[in-house]
Structure formats: structure tokens, C-alpha cells
Design a protein around this motif. Sequence first.
Motif, PDB file in Angstrom:
ATOM      1  N   LYS A 127      -0.943   9.089  -2.729  1.00 41.37           N
ATOM      2  CA  LYS A 127      -1.817   8.089  -3.358  1.00 41.37           C
ATOM      3  C   LYS A 127      -1.489   6.712  -2.790  1.00 41.37           C
ATOM      4  O   LYS A 127      -0.326   6.376  -2.577  1.00 41.37           O
ATOM      5  CB  LYS A 127      -1.635   8.081  -4.875  1.00 41.37           C
ATOM      6  CG  LYS A 127      -1.898   9.421  -5.554  1.00 41.37           C
ATOM      7  CD  LYS A 127      -1.675   9.304  -7.055  1.00 41.37           C
ATOM      8  CE  LYS A 127      -1.840  10.643  -7.743  1.00 41.37           C
ATOM      9  NZ  LYS A 127      -0.748  11.580  -7.384  1.00 41.37           N
ATOM     10  N   LYS A 128      -2.503   5.894  -2.585  1.00 39.10           N
ATOM     11  CA  LYS A 128      -2.309   4.547  -2.054  1.00 39.10           C
ATOM     12  C   LYS A 128      -3.359   3.610  -2.623  1.00 39.10           C
ATOM     13  O   LYS A 128      -4.433   4.040  -3.036  1.00 39.10           O
ATOM     14  CB  LYS A 128      -2.394   4.535  -0.521  1.00 39.10           C
ATOM     15  CG  LYS A 128      -1.259   5.252   0.187  1.00 39.10           C
ATOM     16  CD  LYS A 128      -1.388   5.140   1.692  1.00 39.10           C
ATOM     17  CE  LYS A 128      -0.250   5.858   2.396  1.00 39.10           C
ATOM     18  NZ  LYS A 128      -0.367   5.771   3.867  1.00 39.10           N
ATOM     19  N   LEU A 129      -3.015   2.319  -2.639  1.00 37.76           N
ATOM     20  CA  LEU A 129      -3.964   1.264  -2.980  1.00 37.76           C
ATOM     21  C   LEU A 129      -3.845   0.181  -1.906  1.00 37.76           C
ATOM     22  O   LEU A 129      -2.783   0.013  -1.297  1.00 37.76           O
ATOM     23  CB  LEU A 129      -3.653   0.673  -4.361  1.00 37.76           C
ATOM     24  CG  LEU A 129      -3.889   1.581  -5.579  1.00 37.76           C
ATOM     25  CD1 LEU A 129      -3.343   0.919  -6.841  1.00 37.76           C
ATOM     26  CD2 LEU A 129      -5.367   1.890  -5.746  1.00 37.76           C
ATOM     27  N   VAL A 130      -4.920  -0.548  -1.700  1.00 37.31           N
ATOM     28  CA  VAL A 130      -4.902  -1.632  -0.717  1.00 37.31           C
ATOM     29  C   VAL A 130      -3.967  -2.732  -1.205  1.00 37.31           C
ATOM     30  O   VAL A 130      -4.067  -3.189  -2.351  1.00 37.31           O
ATOM     31  CB  VAL A 130      -6.322  -2.190  -0.487  1.00 37.31           C
ATOM     32  CG1 VAL A 130      -6.279  -3.387   0.459  1.00 37.31           C
ATOM     33  CG2 VAL A 130      -7.227  -1.095   0.060  1.00 37.31           C
ATOM     34  N   LEU A 131      -3.051  -3.148  -0.341  1.00 35.57           N
ATOM     35  CA  LEU A 131      -2.076  -4.169  -0.708  1.00 35.57           C
ATOM     36  C   LEU A 131      -2.646  -5.567  -0.524  1.00 35.57           C
ATOM     37  O   LEU A 131      -3.521  -5.789   0.318  1.00 35.57           O
ATOM     38  CB  LEU A 131      -0.816  -4.006   0.144  1.00 35.57           C
ATOM     39  CG  LEU A 131      -0.021  -2.713  -0.083  1.00 35.57           C
ATOM     40  CD1 LEU A 131       1.062  -2.560   0.966  1.00 35.57           C
ATOM     41  CD2 LEU A 131       0.584  -2.697  -1.481  1.00 35.57           C
ATOM     42  N   PRO A 132      -2.158  -6.546  -1.300  1.00 37.06           N
ATOM     43  CA  PRO A 132      -2.611  -7.937  -1.130  1.00 37.06           C
ATOM     44  C   PRO A 132      -2.297  -8.450   0.275  1.00 37.06           C
ATOM     45  O   PRO A 132      -1.409  -7.922   0.960  1.00 37.06           O
ATOM     46  CB  PRO A 132      -1.816  -8.699  -2.193  1.00 37.06           C
ATOM     47  CG  PRO A 132      -1.373  -7.670  -3.168  1.00 37.06           C
ATOM     48  CD  PRO A 132      -1.195  -6.401  -2.403  1.00 37.06           C
ATOM     49  N   ASP A 133      -2.976  -9.491   0.699  1.00 35.07           N
ATOM     50  CA  ASP A 133      -2.814  -9.973   2.070  1.00 35.07           C
ATOM     51  C   ASP A 133      -1.497 -10.705   2.307  1.00 35.07           C
ATOM     52  O   ASP A 133      -1.192 -11.070   3.455  1.00 35.07           O
ATOM     53  CB  ASP A 133      -3.995 -10.870   2.469  1.00 35.07           C
ATOM     54  CG  ASP A 133      -4.195 -12.047   1.511  1.00 35.07           C
ATOM     55  OD1 ASP A 133      -3.298 -12.290   0.667  1.00 35.07           O
ATOM     56  OD2 ASP A 133      -5.235 -12.720   1.603  1.00 35.07           O
ATOM     57  N   ASN A 134      -0.715 -10.933   1.264  1.00 32.65           N
ATOM     58  CA  ASN A 134       0.600 -11.542   1.464  1.00 32.65           C
ATOM     59  C   ASN A 134       1.684 -10.504   1.715  1.00 32.65           C
ATOM     60  O   ASN A 134       2.856 -10.853   1.902  1.00 32.65           O
ATOM     61  CB  ASN A 134       0.995 -12.417   0.273  1.00 32.65           C
ATOM     62  CG  ASN A 134       1.155 -11.632  -1.020  1.00 32.65           C
ATOM     63  OD1 ASN A 134       0.355 -10.727  -1.299  1.00 32.65           O
ATOM     64  ND2 ASN A 134       2.163 -11.954  -1.806  1.00 32.65           N
ATOM     65  N   VAL A 135       1.319  -9.205   1.716  1.00 35.18           N
ATOM     66  CA  VAL A 135       2.281  -8.116   1.905  1.00 35.18           C
ATOM     67  C   VAL A 135       2.103  -7.515   3.299  1.00 35.18           C
ATOM     68  O   VAL A 135       1.000  -7.100   3.669  1.00 35.18           O
ATOM     69  CB  VAL A 135       2.109  -7.022   0.841  1.00 35.18           C
ATOM     70  CG1 VAL A 135       3.109  -5.889   1.073  1.00 35.18           C
ATOM     71  CG2 VAL A 135       2.276  -7.602  -0.556  1.00 35.18           C
ATOM     72  N   THR A 136       3.186  -7.476   4.052  1.00 38.19           N
ATOM     73  CA  THR A 136       3.182  -6.891   5.385  1.00 38.19           C
ATOM     74  C   THR A 136       4.095  -5.676   5.402  1.00 38.19           C
ATOM     75  O   THR A 136       5.277  -5.768   5.030  1.00 38.19           O
ATOM     76  CB  THR A 136       3.668  -7.904   6.440  1.00 38.19           C
ATOM     77  OG1 THR A 136       2.792  -9.039   6.439  1.00 38.19           O
ATOM     78  CG2 THR A 136       3.704  -7.285   7.828  1.00 38.19           C
ATOM     79  N   VAL A 137       3.554  -4.530   5.821  1.00 38.60           N
ATOM     80  CA  VAL A 137       4.330  -3.292   5.924  1.00 38.60           C
ATOM     81  C   VAL A 137       4.585  -2.995   7.394  1.00 38.60           C
ATOM     82  O   VAL A 137       3.647  -2.955   8.202  1.00 38.60           O
ATOM     83  CB  VAL A 137       3.590  -2.111   5.264  1.00 38.60           C
ATOM     84  CG1 VAL A 137       4.413  -0.828   5.404  1.00 38.60           C
ATOM     85  CG2 VAL A 137       3.300  -2.411   3.796  1.00 38.60           C
ATOM     86  N   PHE A 138       5.840  -2.777   7.759  1.00 39.24           N
ATOM     87  CA  PHE A 138       6.172  -2.398   9.125  1.00 39.24           C
ATOM     88  C   PHE A 138       5.725  -0.952   9.363  1.00 39.24           C
ATOM     89  O   PHE A 138       5.950  -0.072   8.530  1.00 39.24           O
ATOM     90  CB  PHE A 138       7.672  -2.514   9.374  1.00 39.24           C
ATOM     91  CG  PHE A 138       8.172  -3.935   9.419  1.00 39.24           C
ATOM     92  CD1 PHE A 138       8.156  -4.666  10.600  1.00 39.24           C
ATOM     93  CD2 PHE A 138       8.665  -4.543   8.269  1.00 39.24           C
ATOM     94  CE1 PHE A 138       8.618  -5.969  10.637  1.00 39.24           C
ATOM     95  CE2 PHE A 138       9.132  -5.846   8.293  1.00 39.24           C
ATOM     96  CZ  PHE A 138       9.105  -6.569   9.481  1.00 39.24           C
ATOM     97  N   GLY A 139       5.125  -0.697  10.512  1.00 38.76           N
ATOM     98  CA  GLY A 139       4.649   0.641  10.846  1.00 38.76           C
ATOM     99  C   GLY A 139       5.788   1.599  11.139  1.00 38.76           C
ATOM    100  O   GLY A 139       6.946   1.204  11.295  1.00 38.76           O
ATOM    101  N   HIS A 140       5.440   2.882  11.276  1.00 38.04           N
ATOM    102  CA  HIS A 140       6.461   3.909  11.481  1.00 38.04           C
ATOM    103  C   HIS A 140       6.529   4.422  12.913  1.00 38.04           C
ATOM    104  O   HIS A 140       7.479   5.128  13.284  1.00 38.04           O
ATOM    105  CB  HIS A 140       6.212   5.091  10.540  1.00 38.04           C
ATOM    106  CG  HIS A 140       4.904   5.783  10.755  1.00 38.04           C
ATOM    107  ND1 HIS A 140       4.693   6.672  11.797  1.00 38.04           N
ATOM    108  CD2 HIS A 140       3.735   5.718  10.064  1.00 38.04           C
ATOM    109  CE1 HIS A 140       3.461   7.127  11.727  1.00 38.04           C
ATOM    110  NE2 HIS A 140       2.846   6.566  10.694  1.00 38.04           N
TER     111      HIS A 140
END
Length: 420
Positions: free
Chosen positions: A101-114
Motif C-alpha cells: 500500500k502507498k500514498l503520494v507523499l508531500p513535495d517536501n519529502v524526498t525518498v532515495f531510490g533503490h
Amino acid sequence: MKFIHAADIHLDSPLHGLSAYEDAPVAALRNATREAFKLLVSRAIEEAVAFLIIAGDLYDGDWRDHNTGLFFGQQMGRLRQAGIRVFLVWGNHDAESEMSKKLVLPDNVTVFGHRKAEVHLLPELGVALHGQSFKDKAVLDNLAVGYPAPVAGLYNIGVLHTALEGYAAHASYAPCSRAELHAKGYDYWALGHVHEYQAWQEESGKQSVIVFPGNLQGRHIRETGRRGAVLVTVEGGQTQIERLYLDVLRWEAVTVDASDCHSIADIARELGRALEALLATDADVPRAVRVTITGASPAHGLLFGRGPQLRAEVLNQIAILGNDKLWLEKVKLATQPVAARAGQTESLEALADLHQILDAAATDPEFLALLARDLQPFVGKVRGEVNEDVPLLDLARSGELAALAQRVAPALMARLAQGD
């Protein structure tokens, strides 16, 4: 420039070890990880940090429903309104393949890719952040070797979920060494996975600062003591670390030495002093405490089979202290009998024959067979919650009767020697 480094939040992970007790703080147990995370966000806003780093295991695993994601989004919204960015990597608990399950994160959140280590630049702050998320739960490769060279002229931060070199009590995921981290030439390594706070910082400032902030909220009795995150201040080329204690329910282990105690009343008084000393720090933080009674004690024989009474004595000492934020998780007995003194020889002569019989009991097949016959029908009917008060039941259930006899004999002799 200031930032907060947190890890191993395990959002919505249940706390274990108290729910079976009538006086357990059920609501606090259920919401502890959320409340600690709220405090983290509030502290970031109060400190006006430039950004927040979460070094893996934000989630404890796949969500039961979307409420976990909604809560996280709400807290990120608070940081967004304050102009605070968030950088995070996924760890072994919340790896890409683990989350359905996922939700779209706010634009102030950056996730590093895998797929590979990524770099995000913050030129206005003079910062470069390097990181890589877990794709799968069991990442056994050394991810650190694939991190890029530092960006010249910027403060370089590596974000990594790793067991490092054997410092984790958990699985050895993304293993690497401190020497390898130093060799990258980054200024700061924001690590996650190890739940205990650890930091390595050279006074000369020539090597990387390497930090495990520990987990944000202790979840069971094996995660004792203060928990939280770290506030990092960078000024004049120097890096300063300050621990932030943000746990909302703390697990504690208290050991009471009963070596000088001759009665249960003596032990109770020692318990009271130990609990009072515990409450001298952060008295407002609710605590769940495990008490262990140790030492070669004259009261050893008296304690045998008195688990319920001893638990009641601990609860009584808590009541006397008048602290409604202290709960008892468990009482463990780990005392030993006191060796007989020379002056006691004559008084113990009458027990000598019994002592020899007990010594031989553990290797007497006939005795062990009779013990099995008498005990097995009984232990099968005992309710599970009784195990805490009678820990030797586990030996009886598993058929380890020789070990059972060896454990019981010293306590029985000590009790008989006192005329009880």
C-alpha cells in the motif's frame, strides 16, 4: 545549519510485554510510536531545522490499512508548512518489495531510490545528501561501496540503513565497516538499523562523524533506557551532536542486589530505594520496569515459590512512591544460596543426609521416572499466565527433570536450613 537525524521509527508497531496486565497503559501502548513521532516533528519545528533525515524503517512493515500512511502524511504536512524538507531511505522493514500500500507523499519529502545511490543537492545550504533505499528486505550487499565521491565544497551526508560491522543485534543487512565509511570522505554518516545509540566522532574533525541515533521509541523490554533522535549542528566546519529524548513510554531494567537481605521485607525496602532512584531522572516519562533480584542472599530459600508475593511487594513499593506513570512488566528471581559458614556446620548436620539425597536425585532414573509421573498431568493443566510466577514450569513441561531437580535443591536446602 541544523538538521535532525532519526531512524527506526517503526510507525504503528505494537509494544509488547504489558498488555497482559490489568494496570497496563493500553492507550499508551497502542499509540506510543505515533506520539513519539509527533514529538519528533514538533522538535524539528521548534529548532527550525533545515531538514529531517529518516535513515530507514520508518514503517514496521506493510500497512494494515491506509491510516498509517495518512498519519505520516499529516505529520509531513506540518513540516511542509514550516518549510522543512525530509529525506528518507527505506530499510529492511519497509523495503520497496515489502509494501503493498502507498500514498503520494508531500513535495517536501524526498525518498532515495533503490537501484543505485542518489545525490540530492541543497546549494543554498551548502549540503549534498547521498543515499540508497532497500529494494528487498534482505539486502546482503555492501551498499556503501557504491556511494559516489563527495561533492567538493559542500557538506556531504551519507544516509544508509546498515548493520555496520557487527554492531547490530539484528540481521547483518547492507554490511560495511567504519573504515569504508571514513574512506568515502563524507562529513556525516546518518545510519539506521541498530536500535542503540552509537556515535563515532574524532576530535580532530578529519574523519567522518558516524551516528546511529537508535530507535525513536522502545517497543519491548530488550529496548531499555532513553530513546530518540539526534540534533546535528554544523558551524564553522565543526559538527556538534545533541541527543534528543523523544520516547513517550520508556522500558527500564532495575537490578536489586539482595546479598545483604535476610527477609522479603528487606528486599522490599531495597526495591523501593532502587525504584525511587530510577524516577530521579525524567520523572514525567511513563515507564515499564522489569525488576531482577540477584545476589547470594540469606533470603534465597524464602523466595523459592514466592513469586506472587514478591510481585505484590514491588507493586506496593510503586504505590508507596505514588507515581502513576510507573508500571511493572515482570519480576525475575536470580538469587543464589549463601555458602554455609563454619559456625553453621553443626546446625546443618541434621540435613546432611537430605543434602546427599538431593545431590543424587538428578541422576537417579527411578526418582526421575516418579517425578515425571507426578508432574506431567499437573503441568498440562496450568494456565499460561502462571509461567511468570513459576518459571521452573518450563523445565517440567519440556521433560528436563534432572535440570529441575538441580535448580530446586539449593533453594529447598536454604529454606530448610532457616527452619522454614
